[in-house]
Design an enzyme around this catalytic site. Structure first.
Site, PDB file in Angstrom:
ATOM      1  N   ASP A   7       0.806  -1.222   0.000  1.00 61.35           N
ATOM      2  CA  ASP A   7       0.000   0.000   0.000  1.00 61.35           C
ATOM      3  C   ASP A   7       0.839   1.272   0.000  1.00 61.35           C
ATOM      4  O   ASP A   7       0.452   2.267   0.604  1.00 61.35           O
ATOM      5  CB  ASP A   7      -0.971   0.012   1.195  1.00 61.35           C
ATOM      6  N   GLY A  29       1.403   2.941  -2.690  1.00 63.34           N
ATOM      7  CA  GLY A  29       0.995   3.749  -3.841  1.00 63.34           C
ATOM      8  C   GLY A  29       1.761   3.350  -5.097  1.00 63.34           C
ATOM      9  O   GLY A  29       2.028   4.178  -5.959  1.00 63.34           O
ATOM     10  N   LYS A  30       2.079   2.053  -5.201  1.00 64.29           N
ATOM     11  CA  LYS A  30       2.846   1.580  -6.355  1.00 64.29           C
ATOM     12  C   LYS A  30       2.055   1.748  -7.651  1.00 64.29           C
ATOM     13  O   LYS A  30       2.626   2.050  -8.684  1.00 64.29           O
ATOM     14  CB  LYS A  30       3.200   0.089  -6.198  1.00 64.29           C
ATOM     15  N   ASN A  42      -4.723 -10.766  -3.665  1.00 66.45           N
ATOM     16  CA  ASN A  42      -4.550 -10.105  -2.369  1.00 66.45           C
ATOM     17  C   ASN A  42      -4.080  -8.666  -2.554  1.00 66.45           C
ATOM     18  O   ASN A  42      -4.167  -7.850  -1.653  1.00 66.45           O
ATOM     19  CB  ASN A  42      -3.547 -10.860  -1.477  1.00 66.45           C
ATOM     20  N   GLY A  64      -4.004  -4.829  -3.867  1.00 68.05           N
ATOM     21  CA  GLY A  64      -5.061  -3.862  -4.157  1.00 68.05           C
ATOM     22  C   GLY A  64      -4.424  -2.658  -4.806  1.00 68.05           C
ATOM     23  O   GLY A  64      -3.716  -1.919  -4.153  1.00 68.05           O
ATOM     24  N   HIS A  65      -4.596  -2.511  -6.097  1.00 64.63           N
ATOM     25  CA  HIS A  65      -4.036  -1.345  -6.771  1.00 64.63           C
ATOM     26  C   HIS A  65      -5.177  -0.432  -7.171  1.00 64.63           C
ATOM     27  O   HIS A  65      -6.107  -0.868  -7.827  1.00 64.63           O
ATOM     28  CB  HIS A  65      -3.289  -1.766  -8.042  1.00 64.63           C
ATOM     29  N   GLN A  74       2.348  -6.051  -2.898  1.00 63.31           N
ATOM     30  CA  GLN A  74       2.723  -6.087  -1.470  1.00 63.31           C
ATOM     31  C   GLN A  74       4.043  -5.332  -1.231  1.00 63.31           C
ATOM     32  O   GLN A  74       4.368  -4.445  -1.997  1.00 63.31           O
ATOM     33  CB  GLN A  74       2.801  -7.511  -0.933  1.00 63.31           C
ATOM     34  N   VAL A 109      -8.622  -4.136  -0.726  1.00 60.65           N
ATOM     35  CA  VAL A 109      -9.244  -5.444  -0.933  1.00 60.65           C
ATOM     36  C   VAL A 109     -10.275  -5.741   0.156  1.00 60.65           C
ATOM     37  O   VAL A 109     -11.371  -6.219  -0.112  1.00 60.65           O
ATOM     38  CB  VAL A 109      -8.160  -6.553  -0.961  1.00 60.65           C
ATOM     39  N   GLY A 153     -11.180  -3.431   2.898  1.00 61.15           N
ATOM     40  CA  GLY A 153     -11.860  -2.289   3.520  1.00 61.15           C
ATOM     41  C   GLY A 153     -11.468  -2.060   4.975  1.00 61.15           C
ATOM     42  O   GLY A 153     -11.969  -1.150   5.631  1.00 61.15           O
ATOM     43  N   PRO A 171      -9.647  -0.718   8.298  1.00 61.82           N
ATOM     44  CA  PRO A 171      -8.821   0.468   8.591  1.00 61.82           C
ATOM     45  C   PRO A 171      -7.374   0.041   8.792  1.00 61.82           C
ATOM     46  O   PRO A 171      -7.103  -0.973   9.430  1.00 61.82           O
ATOM     47  CB  PRO A 171      -9.403   1.022   9.901  1.00 61.82           C
ATOM     48  N   ARG A 172      -6.436   0.799   8.216  1.00 55.90           N
ATOM     49  CA  ARG A 172      -5.023   0.428   8.347  1.00 55.90           C
ATOM     50  C   ARG A 172      -4.418   1.059   9.589  1.00 55.90           C
ATOM     51  O   ARG A 172      -4.791   2.173   9.972  1.00 55.90           O
ATOM     52  CB  ARG A 172      -4.238   0.896   7.119  1.00 55.90           C
ATOM     53  N   HIS A 225       2.496  10.272  -1.009  1.00 60.69           N
ATOM     54  CA  HIS A 225       1.616  10.740   0.067  1.00 60.69           C
ATOM     55  C   HIS A 225       2.233  11.854   0.898  1.00 60.69           C
ATOM     56  O   HIS A 225       1.870  12.012   2.057  1.00 60.69           O
ATOM     57  CB  HIS A 225       1.254   9.575   1.014  1.00 60.69           C
ATOM     58  N   ASP A 244       1.672  14.891   0.609  1.00 61.82           N
ATOM     59  CA  ASP A 244       0.589  15.864   0.849  1.00 61.82           C
ATOM     60  C   ASP A 244      -0.206  15.512   2.104  1.00 61.82           C
ATOM     61  O   ASP A 244      -0.726  16.393   2.785  1.00 61.82           O
ATOM     62  CB  ASP A 244      -0.349  15.919  -0.364  1.00 61.82           C
TER      63      ASP A 244
HETATM   64  P1  IMP Z   1      -2.160 -12.915   2.406  1.00 60.81           P
HETATM   65  O1  IMP Z   1      -1.255 -12.337   1.348  1.00 60.81           O
HETATM   66  O2  IMP Z   1      -3.622 -12.753   2.100  1.00 60.81           O
HETATM   67  O3  IMP Z   1      -1.779 -14.319   2.754  1.00 60.81           O
HETATM   68  O4  IMP Z   1      -1.933 -12.074   3.755  1.00 60.81           O
HETATM   69  C1  IMP Z   1      -0.711 -12.126   4.463  1.00 60.81           C
HETATM   70  C2  IMP Z   1      -0.354 -10.743   5.025  1.00 60.81           C
HETATM   71  O5  IMP Z   1      -0.019  -9.856   3.969  1.00 60.81           O
HETATM   72  C3  IMP Z   1      -1.485 -10.063   5.803  1.00 60.81           C
HETATM   73  O6  IMP Z   1      -0.939  -9.298   6.861  1.00 60.81           O
HETATM   74  C4  IMP Z   1      -2.105  -9.156   4.777  1.00 60.81           C
HETATM   75  O7  IMP Z   1      -2.784  -8.066   5.360  1.00 60.81           O
HETATM   76  C5  IMP Z   1      -0.861  -8.702   4.019  1.00 60.81           C
HETATM   77  N1  IMP Z   1      -1.144  -8.289   2.641  1.00 60.81           N
HETATM   78  C6  IMP Z   1      -1.414  -9.108   1.601  1.00 60.81           C
HETATM   79  N2  IMP Z   1      -1.588  -8.383   0.483  1.00 60.81           N
HETATM   80  C7  IMP Z   1      -1.394  -7.102   0.823  1.00 60.81           C
HETATM   81  C8  IMP Z   1      -1.393  -5.883   0.067  1.00 60.81           C
HETATM   82  O8  IMP Z   1      -1.577  -5.838  -1.164  1.00 60.81           O
HETATM   83  N3  IMP Z   1      -1.145  -4.744   0.791  1.00 60.81           N
HETATM   84  C9  IMP Z   1      -0.874  -4.763   2.123  1.00 60.81           C
HETATM   85  N4  IMP Z   1      -0.860  -5.873   2.844  1.00 60.81           N
HETATM   86  C10 IMP Z   1      -1.105  -7.033   2.207  1.00 60.81           C
END
Ligand code: IMP
Length: 452
Positions: free
Chosen positions: A12, A14-15, A37, A39-40, A234, A317, A319, A321-322, A348, A350
Site C-alpha cells: 500500500d 501507492g505503487k 490479495n 489492491g491497486h 505487497q 481489498v 476495507g 482500517p489500516r 503521500h 501531501d
Molecule cells: P495474504 O497475502 O492474504 O496471505 O496475507 C498475508 C499478510 O499480507 C497479511 O498481513 C495481509 O494483510 C498482508 N497483505 C497481503 N496483500 C497485501 C497488500 O496488497 N497490501 C498490504 N498488505 C497485504
C-alpha cells in the site's frame, strides 16, 4: 530493458500510480508474485480503477502479464476483465502456464486456518486477506498444486484434483472440524464440480489466447526491442524471506522475485532500474509489530485518525482500517539493500501537510544496542524502540500544483529537506514525489526509463 517497481514497506505504498505512470513508457507490464490479495487503485482523469489481479499497466493499453510466480484466481481474473471492459477498456492480459491456480478449497482453508489461529492464545493470526494465497503457495512448494496449464487439459486437471481434493477434504474435516459434505463449502471440495468449472475457465483462456510460456514470451518481446516494467505487489516487510515472518504473505515481492517469477534472468533485472516505492509514513493491514505505530496516547491516536482519514488508509481489498505509524528508516535501509534500489519514489507527502509535529524513526534501540536495520525475528522487532528525528512539518497551504508543473525546486523547503535526508540515508536518488492520488499529481524528478 527493465524497470522493477518494489514496495519498500508493508504494501500500500501507492505503487499503482507509478506503475501506471512509468508503464506508459514500457511495452509490457509484468506481475511476478502474489494474486488477488493485492489492491491497486489507479486514478485516471478522475475515474478510479480498483484492480487486485490484473496488472495496472492494462489500464494504459499495455500488455499485462501474470508471471509464473503469481497465483491466479480465474474467477477474480474474469470478473475484473469483464468490469474493465464494461468501463470501456480493452485489456490485453497474458497468463503464465506455469502460474498456480487458487482453487476454492484454498480460500476455505485460508479462512479456517486464520480462525483457528485467532482462537489460539499465542497470537499467531496473520490477518490474511482470505484470498487463499498461502494455501496455494503451500501446494506449489508441496508439489500438489494445479497450474494454469492444467486448466487447458481436462485429463490432467482431473488427475491432479483427484489426488489433491481428498487430502484437502480430510484436512478441512479432520483437522479443522469443518463440514464440507453439504452446505456452502461442498462445491469447493467436489472433484466433478471443480473439473467442470475450472475446465471452463481454461477453455475461456484458450479461446481468448491468454496463456503463454512466460519466459519465452518475455524473451521474444525483449528480442523485438520491448521494454518491460515489473510491477511488484505487497512490500518488502511482508516478503516471505525478508519480511516480518510469520506475519508475511507467501511470495517474494522483493526484486529477486522478478527474475524467478517471470523466467527472465537476474542479470537482466539487475541491469535495469529497481525503484523502491516509499510512503511518507507507515500503514499496515493485518497483525504484527509496528515499532513506530501511532497508538500509545490519545494524541497519537488522534494523529493516526487524521492521517488515516486524509490518506484514505482503508484496505483496497478488505476495507479494513489500516494501522498508522511514522516513517521507519531502518525498514527502508533493509528494503534498499534486499532489492538493490537504484532510485525511490516517495508518496503521500501531501497527507502529512499541516501537522504540528513530524517525526522519522532514524534507528532502533534493541536491548540497549543501537541498530540501523530490521532484526531477523519478529520478537526482536517488537522490542525495538524507535530513535526519532524531528523534522520541520510543511504547511497545509503548500502549492503542490506548482511543484507538479515546475519540478522539485518548487516543493516546500521542509519537504525538500525530508527528501534529501532520505536519499542520503538510502544512498539513492529520489525519482518521484507523490502529492495526491491522481497519476498527474506526481512531481517527477527522473524517469527510470531515461536512465537505461
Ligand atoms: P495474504 O497475502 O492474504 O496471505 O496475507 C498475508 C499478510 O499480507 C497479511 O498481513 C495481509 O494483510 C498482508 N497483505 C497481503 N496483500 C497485501 C497488500 O496488497 N497490501 C498490504 N498488505 C497485504
Amino acid at each position: 530493458m527493465t524497470v522493477t517497481i518494489v514496495g519498500s514497506q508493508l504494501g500500500d505504498e501507492g505503487k499503482g500510480a507509478l506503475v501506471d505512470r512509468w508503464g506508459g513508457d514500457a511495452d509490457v507490464v509484468v506481475r511476478y508474485q502474489g494474486g488477488d490479495n493485492a489492491g491497486h487503485t489507479v486514478v485516471e482523469d478522475g475515474t478510479e480503477y480498483k484492480l487486485s489481479l490484473v496488472p495496472s499497466g492494462a489500464v494504459r493499453d499495455k500488455i499485462g502479464v501474470l508471471g509464473n510466480g503469481c497465483v491466479v484466481n480465474p474467477r477474480t481474473l474474469f470478473d475484473e476483465l469483464d468490469d474493465l471492459r464494461e468501463q470501456g477498456l480493452d485489456p490485453d492480459v497474458r497468463i503464465a502456464r506455469r502460474a498456480h491456480v487458487i482453487m476454492p478449497y484454498h480460500r476455505v482453508l485460508d479462512g479456517v486456518e486464520e480462525e483457528t489461529k485467532a482462537d489460539d492464545e499465542s497470537g499467531q493470526e496473520v490477518g490474511t486477506t482470505g484470498r487463499g494465497i498461502g494455501p496455494t503457495y503451500e501446494d506449489k512448494a508441496g508439489r500438489r498444486g494445479v497450474r494454469i496449464a492444467d486448466l487447458l487439459d481436462p485429463d490432467a486437471l482431473r488427475e491432479r484434483l483427484s489426488y489433491v481434493v481428498p487430502q484437502k477434504r480430510a484436512l478441512a474435516e479432520e483437522v479443522y472440524g469443518l463440514d464440507v459434505s453439504t452446505g456452502e463449502h461442498a462445491s469447493a471440495f467436489d472433484v466433478d464440480h471443480l473439473v467442470a468449472e475450472y475446465g471452463q475457465h481454461g477453455a475461456r483462456m484458450a479461446e481468448e489466447d491468454m496463456t503463454v510460456n512466460c519466459s519465452d514470451f518475455l524473451h521474444e518481446r525483449r528480442q523485438a526491442g520491448d521494454d518491460l516494467l515489473y510491477e511488484g505487489a505487497q512490500g518488502t516487510m511482508i516478503d516471505v524471506d525478508h519480511g516480518n515472518f510469520p506475519f508475511v504473505t507467501s511470495s517474494n515481492p522483493t526484486a529477486g522475485g522478478a527474475a524467478v517469477g517471470s523466467g527472465v534472468g537476474p542479470t537482466v533485472v539487475g541491469q535495469g532500474e529497481v525503484v523502491g516505492i516509499v510512503k511518507a509514513y507507515l500503514s499496515r493491514v493485518g497483525s504484527g509489530p509496528l515499532p513506530t505505530e501511532l497508538d500509545g496516547t490519545d494524541r497519537e491516536e488522534e494523529l493516526a485518525d487524521y492521517i488515516r482519514e486524509k490518506g484514505g488508509e482503508f484496505g483496497t481489498v478488505t476495507g479494513r482500517p489500516r494501522r498508522i505509524g511514522w516513517l521507519d528508516v531502518p525498514m527502508l535501509r533493509h528494503a534498499a539493500r534486499v532489492s538493490g534500489f537504484t532510485g525511490i519514489a516517495v508518496n503521500h507527502v501531501d497527507v502529512l501537510a499541516g501537522l504540528d509535529e513530524l517525526k522519522v524513526c532514524h534507528a532502533y534501540e534493541l536491548d540497549g544496542e543501537r541498530i540501523e536495520t530490521v532484526p531477523a525475528t519478529t520478537e526482536e522487532w517488537a522490542r525495538c524502540e524507535p530513535v526519532f528525528r524531528e523534522f520541520e512539518p510543511w504547511s497545509e497551504d503548500a502549492d503542490w500544483d506548482a511543484a507538479v508543473a515546475e519540478g522539485g525546486d518548487a516543493l516546500p523547503d521542509e519537504t525538500q529537506a525530508y527528501l534529501t535526508y532520505l536519499a542520503e540515508e538510502l544512498d539513492t536518488e529520489v525519482y518521484a514525489v507523490g502529492v495526491g492520488p491522481d497519476r498527474a499529481e506526481t512531481v517527477e524528478l527522473a524517469n527510470p526509463f531515461d536512465r537505461l
